[in-house]
Enzyme design. Structure first.
Site, PDB file in Angstrom:
ATOM      1  N   LYS A 122       0.914  -1.147  -0.161  1.00  0.00           N
ATOM      2  CA  LYS A 122      -0.092   0.128   0.152  1.00  0.00           C
ATOM      3  C   LYS A 122       1.279   0.733   0.207  1.00  0.00           C
ATOM      4  O   LYS A 122       1.199   2.355  -1.252  1.00  0.00           O
ATOM      5  CB  LYS A 122      -0.818   0.188   0.727  1.00  0.00           C
ATOM      6  CG  LYS A 122      -1.787   1.278   2.007  1.00  0.00           C
ATOM      7  CD  LYS A 122      -2.519   1.173   3.223  1.00  0.00           C
ATOM      8  CE  LYS A 122      -1.300   1.473   3.636  1.00  0.00           C
ATOM      9  NZ  LYS A 122      -1.695   3.097   4.699  1.00  0.00           N
TER      10      LYS A 122
ATOM     11  N   CYS B 204      -4.004  13.077  12.929  1.00  0.00           N
ATOM     12  CA  CYS B 204      -4.725  11.853  12.706  1.00  0.00           C
ATOM     13  C   CYS B 204      -4.944  11.002  14.397  1.00  0.00           C
ATOM     14  O   CYS B 204      -4.168  11.690  15.399  1.00  0.00           O
ATOM     15  CB  CYS B 204      -4.644  10.808  12.122  1.00  0.00           C
ATOM     16  SG  CYS B 204      -3.362  10.175  11.704  1.00  0.00           S
TER      17      CYS B 204
ATOM     18  N   ARG C 124       0.959  14.886  13.519  1.00  0.00           N
ATOM     19  CA  ARG C 124       1.750  14.615  12.147  1.00  0.00           C
ATOM     20  C   ARG C 124       1.979  15.892  11.139  1.00  0.00           C
ATOM     21  O   ARG C 124       1.240  15.627   9.780  1.00  0.00           O
ATOM     22  CB  ARG C 124       1.171  13.532  10.948  1.00  0.00           C
ATOM     23  CG  ARG C 124       0.962  11.946  11.685  1.00  0.00           C
ATOM     24  CD  ARG C 124      -0.039  10.267  11.249  1.00  0.00           C
ATOM     25  NE  ARG C 124       0.944  10.213   9.522  1.00  0.00           N
ATOM     26  CZ  ARG C 124       0.831   9.646   9.431  1.00  0.00           C
ATOM     27  NH1 ARG C 124      -0.267   8.988   9.432  1.00  0.00           N
ATOM     28  NH2 ARG C 124       1.733   8.837   8.087  1.00  0.00           N
TER      29      ARG C 124
ATOM     30  N   ASP D 289       4.523   0.528  12.307  1.00  0.00           N
ATOM     31  CA  ASP D 289       3.617  -0.618  11.579  1.00  0.00           C
ATOM     32  C   ASP D 289       3.573  -1.405  11.668  1.00  0.00           C
ATOM     33  O   ASP D 289       2.166  -2.134  11.695  1.00  0.00           O
ATOM     34  CB  ASP D 289       3.397   0.585  10.160  1.00  0.00           C
ATOM     35  CG  ASP D 289       3.450   1.649   9.533  1.00  0.00           C
ATOM     36  OD1 ASP D 289       2.869   2.841  10.182  1.00  0.00           O
ATOM     37  OD2 ASP D 289       3.828   1.895   8.233  1.00  0.00           O
TER      38      ASP D 289
ATOM     39  N   ARG E 215      -8.658   0.179   4.933  1.00  0.00           N
ATOM     40  CA  ARG E 215      -7.588   0.847   3.849  1.00  0.00           C
ATOM     41  C   ARG E 215      -6.782  -0.012   3.802  1.00  0.00           C
ATOM     42  O   ARG E 215      -5.600   0.716   3.242  1.00  0.00           O
ATOM     43  CB  ARG E 215      -7.273   2.225   4.569  1.00  0.00           C
ATOM     44  CG  ARG E 215      -9.156   3.275   5.191  1.00  0.00           C
ATOM     45  CD  ARG E 215      -8.287   4.221   5.725  1.00  0.00           C
ATOM     46  NE  ARG E 215      -7.027   4.760   5.601  1.00  0.00           N
ATOM     47  CZ  ARG E 215      -6.692   6.098   5.858  1.00  0.00           C
ATOM     48  NH1 ARG E 215      -7.173   6.824   7.212  1.00  0.00           N
ATOM     49  NH2 ARG E 215      -5.813   7.034   5.141  1.00  0.00           N
TER      50      ARG E 215
HETATM   51  C1  EPZ Z   1       4.535   6.945   6.243  1.00  0.00           C
HETATM   52  O1  EPZ Z   1       3.840   8.101   6.921  1.00  0.00           O
HETATM   53  C2  EPZ Z   1       3.473   5.682   6.354  1.00  0.00           C
HETATM   54  N1  EPZ Z   1       2.069   6.510   5.581  1.00  0.00           N
HETATM   55  C3  EPZ Z   1       2.582   4.990   7.679  1.00  0.00           C
HETATM   56  O2  EPZ Z   1       2.093   4.176   7.826  1.00  0.00           O
HETATM   57  C4  EPZ Z   1       4.594   5.347   9.003  1.00  0.00           C
HETATM   58  O3  EPZ Z   1       3.730   4.650   9.834  1.00  0.00           O
HETATM   59  C5  EPZ Z   1       5.430   6.407   8.254  1.00  0.00           C
HETATM   60  O4  EPZ Z   1       5.947   6.321   7.371  1.00  0.00           O
HETATM   61  C6  EPZ Z   1       6.470   5.755   9.384  1.00  0.00           C
HETATM   62  O5  EPZ Z   1       7.477   4.347   8.883  1.00  0.00           O
HETATM   63  C7  EPZ Z   1       2.700   5.814   3.798  1.00  0.00           C
HETATM   64  O6  EPZ Z   1       3.443   5.779   3.847  1.00  0.00           O
HETATM   65  C8  EPZ Z   1       1.442   6.302   3.176  1.00  0.00           C
HETATM   66  P1  EPZ Z   1       6.934  10.459   8.175  1.00  0.00           P
HETATM   67  P2  EPZ Z   1       4.683   9.390   6.564  1.00  0.00           P
HETATM   68  O7  EPZ Z   1       6.743  10.919   7.550  1.00  0.00           O
HETATM   69  O8  EPZ Z   1       5.268   9.391   5.766  1.00  0.00           O
HETATM   70  C9  EPZ Z   1       7.534  13.133  11.864  1.00  0.00           C
HETATM   71  C10 EPZ Z   1      -0.170   2.599   7.976  1.00  0.00           C
HETATM   72  O9  EPZ Z   1      -0.343   2.655   9.184  1.00  0.00           O
HETATM   73  N2  EPZ Z   1       6.492  14.679  10.413  1.00  0.00           N
HETATM   74  O10 EPZ Z   1       8.193   8.790   8.322  1.00  0.00           O
HETATM   75  O11 EPZ Z   1       3.675  10.907   7.397  1.00  0.00           O
HETATM   76  C11 EPZ Z   1       5.598  12.391  11.851  1.00  0.00           C
HETATM   77  O12 EPZ Z   1       5.238  13.377  13.087  1.00  0.00           O
HETATM   78  C12 EPZ Z   1       1.136   4.159   7.352  1.00  0.00           C
HETATM   79  O13 EPZ Z   1       0.504   2.210   6.700  1.00  0.00           O
HETATM   80  C13 EPZ Z   1       7.645  16.058  11.018  1.00  0.00           C
HETATM   81  O14 EPZ Z   1       7.818  15.906  11.739  1.00  0.00           O
HETATM   82  O15 EPZ Z   1       5.586   9.463   8.785  1.00  0.00           O
HETATM   83  C14 EPZ Z   1       7.106  11.350  12.708  1.00  0.00           C
HETATM   84  O16 EPZ Z   1       6.543  12.253  14.597  1.00  0.00           O
HETATM   85  C15 EPZ Z   1       0.620   5.313   8.956  1.00  0.00           C
HETATM   86  N3  EPZ Z   1       7.299  16.742  10.051  1.00  0.00           N
HETATM   87  C16 EPZ Z   1       7.913  11.237  12.019  1.00  0.00           C
HETATM   88  O17 EPZ Z   1       8.671  12.796  11.415  1.00  0.00           O
HETATM   89  C17 EPZ Z   1       7.333  16.539   8.653  1.00  0.00           C
HETATM   90  O18 EPZ Z   1       6.952  17.063   7.702  1.00  0.00           O
HETATM   91  C18 EPZ Z   1       7.410  10.529  10.559  1.00  0.00           C
HETATM   92  O19 EPZ Z   1       6.480  10.616   9.916  1.00  0.00           O
HETATM   93  C19 EPZ Z   1       7.238  14.882   8.649  1.00  0.00           C
HETATM   94  C20 EPZ Z   1       7.186  13.815   9.265  1.00  0.00           C
END
Ligand code: EPZ
Length: 433
Positions: free
Chosen positions: A22, A125, A130, A315, A407
Protein backbone atom coordinates in the site's frame (compact mmCIF):
# COMPACT_ATOMS: atom_id res chain seq x y z
CA UNK A 1 -20.40 0.35 9.48
CA UNK A 2 -19.16 -3.21 8.97
CA UNK A 3 -17.84 -5.31 11.84
CA UNK A 4 -15.61 -8.34 11.93
CA UNK A 5 -16.72 -11.22 14.10
CA UNK A 6 -14.18 -13.83 15.18
CA UNK A 7 -14.36 -16.96 17.25
CA UNK A 8 -10.79 -17.40 18.43
CA UNK A 9 -8.67 -20.38 19.24
CA UNK A 10 -7.95 -22.08 15.91
CA UNK A 11 -4.28 -22.37 14.91
CA UNK A 12 -3.96 -21.00 11.38
CA UNK A 13 -2.62 -23.39 8.76
CA UNK A 14 -2.18 -22.90 5.04
CA UNK A 15 -1.03 -20.33 2.54
CA UNK A 16 -1.66 -16.61 2.30
CA UNK A 17 -0.82 -14.57 -0.78
CA UNK A 18 0.68 -11.17 -0.04
CA UNK A 19 -0.33 -8.19 -2.17
CA UNK A 20 1.53 -5.14 -3.42
CA UNK A 21 2.62 -2.64 -0.78
CA UNK A 22 0.00 0.00 0.00
CA UNK A 23 2.56 2.56 1.08
CA UNK A 24 4.70 2.02 -2.01
CA UNK A 25 1.67 2.28 -4.31
CA UNK A 26 0.57 5.52 -2.65
CA UNK A 27 3.89 7.11 -3.60
CA UNK A 28 4.19 5.48 -7.02
CA UNK A 29 0.77 6.62 -8.22
CA UNK A 30 1.49 10.39 -7.88
CA UNK A 31 4.76 9.85 -9.78
CA UNK A 32 2.58 9.67 -12.91
CA UNK A 33 2.12 13.46 -12.58
CA UNK A 34 5.78 13.91 -13.56
CA UNK A 35 5.29 12.84 -17.20
CA UNK A 36 2.74 13.19 -19.98
CA UNK A 37 3.37 9.57 -20.94
CA UNK A 38 1.71 6.50 -19.41
CA UNK A 39 2.94 5.02 -16.15
CA UNK A 40 1.72 1.44 -15.80
CA UNK A 41 1.72 0.06 -12.26
CA UNK A 42 1.39 -3.70 -11.76
CA UNK A 43 0.74 -5.67 -8.58
CA UNK A 44 -1.42 -2.89 -7.20
CA UNK A 45 -3.37 -3.84 -4.07
CA UNK A 46 -7.14 -3.44 -4.03
CA UNK A 47 -7.65 -1.07 -1.10
CA UNK A 48 -9.74 1.96 -0.18
CA UNK A 49 -6.63 4.18 0.06
CA UNK A 50 -5.65 3.26 -3.49
CA UNK A 51 -9.12 4.25 -4.70
CA UNK A 52 -8.87 7.54 -2.81
CA UNK A 53 -5.53 8.28 -4.48
CA UNK A 54 -7.05 7.39 -7.86
CA UNK A 55 -9.87 9.90 -7.22
CA UNK A 56 -7.39 12.57 -6.32
CA UNK A 57 -5.28 11.97 -9.42
CA UNK A 58 -8.43 11.87 -11.55
CA UNK A 59 -9.40 15.34 -10.44
CA UNK A 60 -5.91 16.60 -11.40
CA UNK A 61 -6.70 15.38 -14.92
CA UNK A 62 -5.01 11.96 -14.91
CA UNK A 63 -6.66 9.42 -17.24
CA UNK A 64 -6.73 5.93 -15.77
CA UNK A 65 -7.55 2.44 -16.88
CA UNK A 66 -7.63 -0.46 -14.48
CA UNK A 67 -7.33 -4.12 -15.42
CA UNK A 68 -8.24 -6.93 -13.08
CA UNK A 69 -5.72 -9.47 -11.84
CA UNK A 70 -3.42 -9.96 -14.78
CA UNK A 71 -0.34 -11.90 -15.59
CA UNK A 72 1.61 -9.20 -17.30
CA UNK A 73 5.10 -10.44 -18.03
CA UNK A 74 5.45 -11.95 -14.58
CA UNK A 75 3.65 -9.11 -12.81
CA UNK A 76 0.64 -10.23 -10.87
CA UNK A 77 -2.11 -8.31 -9.12
CA UNK A 78 -4.07 -5.47 -10.60
CA UNK A 79 -2.64 -3.28 -13.30
CA UNK A 80 -3.34 0.46 -13.44
CA UNK A 81 -2.39 2.70 -16.33
CA UNK A 82 -2.06 6.35 -15.40
CA UNK A 83 -1.64 9.08 -17.99
CA UNK A 84 -1.23 12.69 -16.92
CA UNK A 85 -1.29 13.99 -20.52
CA UNK A 86 -2.41 17.39 -19.33
CA UNK A 87 -2.78 18.50 -15.75
CA UNK A 88 -6.06 20.34 -15.60
CA UNK A 89 -6.15 21.24 -11.92
CA UNK A 90 -3.32 21.75 -9.43
CA UNK A 91 -5.45 21.81 -6.27
CA UNK A 92 -5.76 18.82 -3.91
CA UNK A 93 -8.96 19.61 -2.02
CA UNK A 94 -9.60 19.29 1.72
CA UNK A 95 -12.26 16.70 1.19
CA UNK A 96 -9.79 14.14 -0.23
CA UNK A 97 -6.71 15.08 1.81
CA UNK A 98 -8.60 14.80 5.11
CA UNK A 99 -9.59 11.25 4.15
CA UNK A 100 -6.02 10.24 3.41
CA UNK A 101 -2.87 12.05 4.46
CA UNK A 102 -0.80 10.42 1.70
CA UNK A 103 -2.61 12.87 -0.64
CA UNK A 104 0.14 15.33 0.25
CA UNK A 105 2.40 13.27 -2.04
CA UNK A 106 0.97 15.10 -5.07
CA UNK A 107 2.62 18.32 -3.85
CA UNK A 108 6.18 17.61 -5.07
CA UNK A 109 5.25 16.26 -8.51
CA UNK A 110 2.63 18.95 -9.23
CA UNK A 111 5.08 21.68 -8.30
CA UNK A 112 7.86 20.14 -10.40
CA UNK A 113 5.66 19.67 -13.46
CA UNK A 114 3.37 22.74 -13.31
CA UNK A 115 5.34 25.24 -11.23
CA UNK A 116 2.52 25.51 -8.72
CA UNK A 117 0.33 23.41 -6.45
CA UNK A 118 -2.32 24.01 -3.83
CA UNK A 119 -2.75 21.16 -1.40
CA UNK A 120 -4.97 21.13 1.66
CA UNK A 121 -2.97 20.89 4.89
CA UNK A 122 -3.58 17.47 6.37
CA UNK A 123 -4.78 17.72 9.96
CA UNK A 124 -3.67 15.47 12.81
CA UNK A 125 -4.84 11.88 12.95
CA UNK A 126 -5.41 9.11 15.47
CA UNK A 127 -1.71 8.26 15.79
CA UNK A 128 -0.25 11.75 16.18
CA UNK A 129 -0.08 15.36 15.02
CA UNK A 130 1.87 14.36 11.90
CA UNK A 131 3.02 17.76 10.58
CA UNK A 132 4.33 18.22 7.01
CA UNK A 133 6.83 20.98 7.82
CA UNK A 134 9.76 18.87 6.62
CA UNK A 135 8.11 18.30 3.22
CA UNK A 136 7.73 22.07 2.88
CA UNK A 137 11.30 22.89 3.96
CA UNK A 138 12.60 20.35 1.45
CA UNK A 139 10.67 21.96 -1.38
CA UNK A 140 11.82 25.43 -0.26
CA UNK A 141 15.41 24.16 -0.49
CA UNK A 142 14.64 23.50 -4.17
CA UNK A 143 13.48 27.09 -4.71
CA UNK A 144 9.74 26.81 -4.01
CA UNK A 145 7.89 29.69 -2.36
CA UNK A 146 5.43 28.34 0.13
CA UNK A 147 2.53 30.09 1.79
CA UNK A 148 0.05 28.60 4.21
CA UNK A 149 -3.37 30.21 3.82
CA UNK A 150 -6.96 29.22 4.38
CA UNK A 151 -5.96 25.72 5.39
CA UNK A 152 -3.99 25.15 2.18
CA UNK A 153 -0.33 24.83 1.26
CA UNK A 154 0.21 27.16 -1.70
CA UNK A 155 3.51 26.36 -3.41
CA UNK A 156 4.97 27.96 -6.51
CA UNK A 157 8.20 28.44 -8.34
CA UNK A 158 9.18 30.75 -11.16
CA UNK A 159 10.63 28.62 -13.95
CA UNK A 160 11.99 25.24 -12.81
CA UNK A 161 12.82 23.99 -9.35
CA UNK A 162 16.57 24.13 -8.74
CA UNK A 163 18.65 21.35 -7.24
CA UNK A 164 19.77 21.94 -3.67
CA UNK A 165 20.80 20.31 -0.44
CA UNK A 166 18.06 18.89 1.74
CA UNK A 167 19.09 17.81 5.22
CA UNK A 168 16.26 16.12 7.06
CA UNK A 169 16.67 16.58 10.83
CA UNK A 170 14.51 13.50 11.31
CA UNK A 171 13.74 10.59 9.01
CA UNK A 172 10.53 11.17 7.09
CA UNK A 173 9.17 8.69 4.56
CA UNK A 174 6.67 11.04 2.89
CA UNK A 175 9.05 14.00 3.06
CA UNK A 176 11.77 11.99 1.27
CA UNK A 177 9.25 10.85 -1.36
CA UNK A 178 8.00 14.38 -2.08
CA UNK A 179 11.59 15.65 -2.27
CA UNK A 180 12.63 12.81 -4.61
CA UNK A 181 9.79 13.46 -7.05
CA UNK A 182 10.39 17.21 -7.05
CA UNK A 183 14.16 16.84 -7.47
CA UNK A 184 13.77 14.40 -10.38
CA UNK A 185 12.66 17.28 -12.65
CA UNK A 186 14.67 20.09 -10.98
CA UNK A 187 17.55 21.86 -12.70
CA UNK A 188 20.88 20.53 -11.39
CA UNK A 189 21.80 18.19 -8.57
CA UNK A 190 19.96 17.61 -5.31
CA UNK A 191 21.43 15.80 -2.34
CA UNK A 192 19.02 14.45 0.27
CA UNK A 193 20.81 13.79 3.56
CA UNK A 194 19.22 11.55 6.21
CA UNK A 195 16.80 10.25 3.59
CA UNK A 196 14.32 7.56 4.64
CA UNK A 197 15.61 4.08 3.66
CA UNK A 198 12.22 2.36 3.78
CA UNK A 199 11.81 -0.14 0.90
CA UNK A 200 8.78 1.87 -0.27
CA UNK A 201 11.05 4.92 -0.79
CA UNK A 202 13.49 2.76 -2.78
CA UNK A 203 10.58 1.41 -4.81
CA UNK A 204 9.63 4.96 -5.76
CA UNK A 205 13.26 5.80 -6.59
CA UNK A 206 13.58 2.68 -8.77
CA UNK A 207 10.37 3.56 -10.58
CA UNK A 208 11.61 7.12 -11.19
CA UNK A 209 14.82 5.65 -12.62
CA UNK A 210 12.69 3.46 -14.93
CA UNK A 211 10.99 6.73 -15.99
CA UNK A 212 14.37 8.27 -16.88
CA UNK A 213 15.42 9.90 -13.59
CA UNK A 214 19.07 9.93 -12.50
CA UNK A 215 19.25 8.85 -8.85
CA UNK A 216 22.25 7.45 -6.97
CA UNK A 217 22.39 6.02 -3.45
CA UNK A 218 19.03 4.24 -3.58
CA UNK A 219 18.47 2.33 -0.33
CA UNK A 220 21.00 4.47 1.57
CA UNK A 221 20.56 7.55 3.74
CA UNK A 222 22.03 9.85 1.08
CA UNK A 223 20.25 10.22 -2.22
CA UNK A 224 21.81 12.15 -5.11
CA UNK A 225 19.42 13.21 -7.83
CA UNK A 226 20.59 14.83 -11.05
CA UNK A 227 17.50 16.55 -12.40
CA UNK A 228 16.45 15.79 -15.97
CA UNK A 229 14.40 17.90 -18.42
CA UNK A 230 11.68 15.32 -18.80
CA UNK A 231 10.61 11.89 -17.62
CA UNK A 232 8.92 9.26 -19.75
CA UNK A 233 6.43 6.45 -19.25
CA UNK A 234 7.35 3.09 -17.70
CA UNK A 235 5.92 -0.24 -16.60
CA UNK A 236 6.65 -0.90 -12.95
CA UNK A 237 5.62 -3.57 -10.47
CA UNK A 238 4.85 -2.54 -6.87
CA UNK A 239 6.97 -4.39 -4.32
CA UNK A 240 5.29 -6.84 -1.88
CA UNK A 241 3.72 -5.40 1.26
CA UNK A 242 6.16 -6.02 4.12
CA UNK A 243 3.65 -4.89 6.74
CA UNK A 244 0.92 -7.22 5.42
CA UNK A 245 3.55 -10.00 5.37
CA UNK A 246 4.65 -9.32 8.94
CA UNK A 247 1.05 -9.05 10.14
CA UNK A 248 0.23 -12.55 8.83
CA UNK A 249 3.53 -13.85 10.20
CA UNK A 250 2.33 -12.69 13.61
CA UNK A 251 -1.10 -14.23 12.95
CA UNK A 252 0.66 -17.59 12.59
CA UNK A 253 2.59 -16.98 15.80
CA UNK A 254 -0.30 -15.73 17.91
CA UNK A 255 -2.49 -18.71 16.97
CA UNK A 256 0.48 -21.10 17.32
CA UNK A 257 -0.11 -22.07 13.71
CA UNK A 258 1.91 -22.59 10.56
CA UNK A 259 1.55 -20.36 7.50
CA UNK A 260 3.37 -19.99 4.22
CA UNK A 261 3.29 -16.40 2.98
CA UNK A 262 3.71 -16.33 -0.77
CA UNK A 263 4.57 -13.57 -3.21
CA UNK A 264 6.67 -11.76 -0.63
CA UNK A 265 10.31 -11.25 0.32
CA UNK A 266 11.91 -12.07 3.67
CA UNK A 267 14.64 -9.45 3.11
CA UNK A 268 12.03 -6.68 3.48
CA UNK A 269 11.32 -7.58 7.11
CA UNK A 270 14.59 -8.76 8.61
CA UNK A 271 14.09 -6.89 11.90
CA UNK A 272 10.66 -8.46 12.44
CA UNK A 273 11.89 -11.95 11.50
CA UNK A 274 14.84 -11.68 13.90
CA UNK A 275 12.61 -10.71 16.82
CA UNK A 276 9.91 -13.22 15.92
CA UNK A 277 12.56 -15.92 15.91
CA UNK A 278 13.81 -14.71 19.31
CA UNK A 279 10.22 -14.93 20.53
CA UNK A 280 10.18 -18.61 19.59
CA UNK A 281 8.63 -18.94 16.11
CA UNK A 282 10.52 -20.69 13.34
CA UNK A 283 10.80 -18.54 10.23
CA UNK A 284 12.27 -19.99 7.06
CA UNK A 285 12.43 -18.70 3.54
CA UNK A 286 10.70 -20.76 0.87
CA UNK A 287 10.84 -20.58 -2.89
CA UNK A 288 7.65 -18.55 -2.92
CA UNK A 289 8.20 -16.37 0.14
CA UNK A 290 8.48 -17.43 3.75
CA UNK A 291 7.05 -19.84 6.29
CA UNK A 292 6.26 -19.11 9.93
CA UNK A 293 5.85 -22.12 12.16
CA UNK A 294 4.81 -21.65 15.78
CA UNK A 295 3.03 -24.96 16.26
CA UNK A 296 5.28 -26.51 18.83
CA UNK A 297 7.35 -23.82 20.51
CA UNK A 298 6.31 -21.47 23.29
CA UNK A 299 6.21 -17.78 22.41
CA UNK A 300 8.16 -15.72 24.94
CA UNK A 301 8.25 -11.99 25.66
CA UNK A 302 10.74 -9.97 23.57
CA UNK A 303 11.27 -6.20 23.82
CA UNK A 304 11.00 -4.01 20.75
CA UNK A 305 11.60 -0.38 19.93
CA UNK A 306 10.18 1.13 16.76
CA UNK A 307 12.70 2.85 14.51
CA UNK A 308 13.02 3.99 10.92
CA UNK A 309 13.95 1.19 8.47
CA UNK A 310 15.82 -1.14 8.84
CA UNK A 311 14.64 -1.00 12.48
CA UNK A 312 11.40 -2.47 13.75
CA UNK A 313 8.52 -0.72 11.92
CA UNK A 314 6.03 1.43 13.82
CA UNK A 315 3.38 -0.08 11.52
CA UNK A 316 3.96 -3.43 13.31
CA UNK A 317 3.99 -2.14 16.89
CA UNK A 318 0.29 -2.77 17.64
CA UNK A 319 0.41 -6.29 16.16
CA UNK A 320 3.56 -7.07 18.19
CA UNK A 321 1.76 -5.95 21.33
CA UNK A 322 -1.10 -8.37 20.60
CA UNK A 323 1.43 -11.20 20.25
CA UNK A 324 3.25 -10.21 23.43
CA UNK A 325 -0.07 -10.11 25.30
CA UNK A 326 -0.19 -13.90 24.92
CA UNK A 327 3.56 -14.58 25.35
CA UNK A 328 5.21 -16.17 28.37
CA UNK A 329 6.81 -13.42 30.45
CA UNK A 330 6.99 -9.67 30.10
CA UNK A 331 8.15 -7.41 27.31
CA UNK A 332 8.68 -3.70 26.79
CA UNK A 333 7.41 -1.97 23.68
CA UNK A 334 8.77 1.49 22.93
CA UNK A 335 7.27 3.71 20.24
CA UNK A 336 9.67 6.35 18.94
CA UNK A 337 8.01 7.43 15.68
CA UNK A 338 4.49 8.60 16.58
CA UNK A 339 3.49 10.19 19.88
CA UNK A 340 0.04 8.67 20.15
CA UNK A 341 0.29 5.17 18.81
CA UNK A 342 -0.99 3.23 21.82
CA UNK A 343 -4.70 3.63 21.12
CA UNK A 344 -5.05 -0.15 20.87
CA UNK A 345 -3.95 -0.59 24.51
CA UNK A 346 -7.33 0.04 26.20
CA UNK A 347 -9.03 -2.18 23.60
CA UNK A 348 -6.53 -5.03 24.12
CA UNK A 349 -7.05 -4.56 27.86
CA UNK A 350 -10.78 -5.21 27.31
CA UNK A 351 -9.71 -8.63 26.03
CA UNK A 352 -7.68 -9.35 29.15
CA UNK A 353 -4.26 -8.08 28.04
CA UNK A 354 -2.09 -6.75 30.86
CA UNK A 355 -0.42 -3.61 29.54
CA UNK A 356 0.89 -0.55 31.39
CA UNK A 357 1.88 2.49 29.39
CA UNK A 358 4.59 4.84 30.71
CA UNK A 359 5.15 7.68 28.25
CA UNK A 360 6.48 6.20 25.01
CA UNK A 361 6.86 2.70 26.47
CA UNK A 362 4.44 -0.04 27.37
CA UNK A 363 5.12 -3.01 29.61
CA UNK A 364 3.20 -6.07 28.50
CA UNK A 365 2.80 -9.01 30.86
CA UNK A 366 1.69 -12.03 28.89
CA UNK A 367 -1.41 -13.96 29.96
CA UNK A 368 -2.12 -17.61 29.08
CA UNK A 369 -5.26 -16.72 27.15
CA UNK A 370 -7.05 -13.54 26.04
CA UNK A 371 -10.83 -13.51 26.15
CA UNK A 372 -13.07 -12.36 23.31
CA UNK A 373 -14.84 -8.99 23.65
CA UNK A 374 -16.44 -6.27 21.54
CA UNK A 375 -13.69 -3.78 20.66
CA UNK A 376 -13.29 -0.62 18.64
CA UNK A 377 -10.67 0.02 15.97
CA UNK A 378 -8.98 3.44 15.96
CA UNK A 379 -6.57 3.24 13.05
CA UNK A 380 -5.42 0.74 10.47
CA UNK A 381 -2.73 -1.13 12.41
CA UNK A 382 -4.66 -0.92 15.69
CA UNK A 383 -7.60 -2.60 13.92
CA UNK A 384 -5.54 -5.49 12.70
CA UNK A 385 -3.92 -5.95 16.12
CA UNK A 386 -7.42 -6.48 17.51
CA UNK A 387 -8.09 -9.04 14.78
CA UNK A 388 -4.90 -10.89 15.78
CA UNK A 389 -5.91 -10.79 19.44
CA UNK A 390 -9.38 -12.06 18.50
CA UNK A 391 -7.89 -14.99 16.56
CA UNK A 392 -6.05 -16.09 19.71
CA UNK A 393 -8.75 -15.28 22.25
CA UNK A 394 -11.22 -17.60 23.82
CA UNK A 395 -14.76 -16.96 22.60
CA UNK A 396 -16.18 -14.21 20.41
CA UNK A 397 -14.55 -10.93 19.48
CA UNK A 398 -16.36 -8.28 17.46
CA UNK A 399 -14.14 -5.58 15.98
CA UNK A 400 -16.16 -2.45 15.25
CA UNK A 401 -15.31 0.35 12.80
CA UNK A 402 -13.42 -1.89 10.41
CA UNK A 403 -13.37 0.71 7.65
CA UNK A 404 -9.83 1.43 8.87
CA UNK A 405 -8.94 -2.15 8.00
CA UNK A 406 -10.18 -1.84 4.43
CA UNK A 407 -7.74 1.01 3.89
CA UNK A 408 -4.76 -1.32 4.21
CA UNK A 409 -5.63 -5.03 4.22
CA UNK A 410 -7.15 -6.66 1.18
CA UNK A 411 -9.80 -9.34 1.88
CA UNK A 412 -8.38 -9.91 5.36
CA UNK A 413 -11.26 -12.08 6.53
CA UNK A 414 -11.17 -14.24 3.38
CA UNK A 415 -7.40 -14.77 3.64
CA UNK A 416 -7.65 -15.78 7.31
CA UNK A 417 -10.76 -17.93 6.85
CA UNK A 418 -8.99 -19.89 4.10
CA UNK A 419 -6.41 -20.89 6.74
CA UNK A 420 -8.98 -22.10 9.24
CA UNK A 421 -9.91 -18.94 11.14
CA UNK A 422 -13.53 -18.63 12.21
CA UNK A 423 -14.07 -15.07 11.02
CA UNK A 424 -16.76 -13.20 9.14
CA UNK A 425 -17.67 -9.70 8.12
CA UNK A 426 -21.00 -8.55 9.47
CA UNK A 427 -22.65 -5.81 7.43
CA UNK A 428 -23.97 -3.20 9.80
CA UNK A 429 -27.39 -1.96 8.83
CA UNK A 430 -27.90 0.40 11.80
CA UNK A 431 -27.66 4.20 11.26
CA UNK A 432 -24.11 5.64 11.08
CA UNK A 433 -22.39 6.28 14.43
C1 EPZ B 1 4.62 6.80 6.35
O1 EPZ B 1 3.93 7.91 6.89
C2 EPZ B 1 3.60 5.68 6.24
N1 EPZ B 1 2.53 6.11 5.35
C3 EPZ B 1 3.07 5.32 7.61
O2 EPZ B 1 2.20 4.20 7.48
C4 EPZ B 1 4.24 4.91 8.51
O3 EPZ B 1 3.76 4.69 9.81
C5 EPZ B 1 5.28 6.04 8.54
O4 EPZ B 1 5.69 6.37 7.18
C6 EPZ B 1 6.53 5.68 9.32
O5 EPZ B 1 7.11 4.53 8.78
C7 EPZ B 1 2.68 6.08 4.04
O6 EPZ B 1 3.72 5.70 3.52
C8 EPZ B 1 1.52 6.46 3.19
P1 EPZ B 1 6.92 10.02 8.31
P2 EPZ B 1 4.58 9.35 6.84
O7 EPZ B 1 6.93 11.30 7.54
O8 EPZ B 1 5.38 9.51 5.61
C9 EPZ B 1 7.35 13.33 11.79
C10 EPZ B 1 0.27 2.92 7.90
O9 EPZ B 1 -0.26 2.42 8.92
N2 EPZ B 1 7.28 14.33 10.70
O10 EPZ B 1 8.04 9.08 8.10
O11 EPZ B 1 3.52 10.35 7.12
C11 EPZ B 1 6.03 12.57 11.94
O12 EPZ B 1 5.09 13.30 12.71
C12 EPZ B 1 0.85 4.32 7.93
O13 EPZ B 1 0.32 2.35 6.80
C13 EPZ B 1 7.43 15.66 11.01
O14 EPZ B 1 7.62 16.06 12.17
O15 EPZ B 1 5.54 9.27 8.10
C14 EPZ B 1 6.48 11.30 12.56
O16 EPZ B 1 6.66 11.50 13.94
C15 EPZ B 1 0.55 5.10 9.16
N3 EPZ B 1 7.35 16.58 9.99
C16 EPZ B 1 7.85 11.06 11.92
O17 EPZ B 1 8.27 12.33 11.41
C17 EPZ B 1 7.17 16.22 8.70
O18 EPZ B 1 7.12 17.09 7.81
C18 EPZ B 1 7.87 10.05 10.76
O19 EPZ B 1 6.83 10.38 9.85
C19 EPZ B 1 7.02 14.84 8.39
C20 EPZ B 1 7.09 13.91 9.43
Amino acid sequence: MDKIRIIGGTPLKGTITIGGAKNAALALMPACLLTDETLTLCNLPHLVDITTMAHLLGQHGVAMSMNGAADNGGHTGRVLELTAGEITNTTAPYDLVRRMRASVLVLGPLLARCGRARVSLPGGCAIGTRPVDLHLKALEALGARIDLREGYIAAEVTGRLRGGQIIFPQVTVGGTENALMAAALAEGETVIVNAAREPEVSDLANCLVAMGADIAGIGTGTLRIRGVDRLHGAVYSVLPDRIETATYALAAAITRGNLELVGTRADLLESVIKLLTEAGARVTTTERGLRVDAETDAIVGVDIMTEPYPGFPTDMQAQWMALMATAAGASMITETIFENRFMHVPELARMGARVNVHGASAIVRGVPRLSGAPVMATDLRASVSLILAGLAAEGETVVNRVYHLDRGYERVEAKLAACGAVIERVKDTSPAE
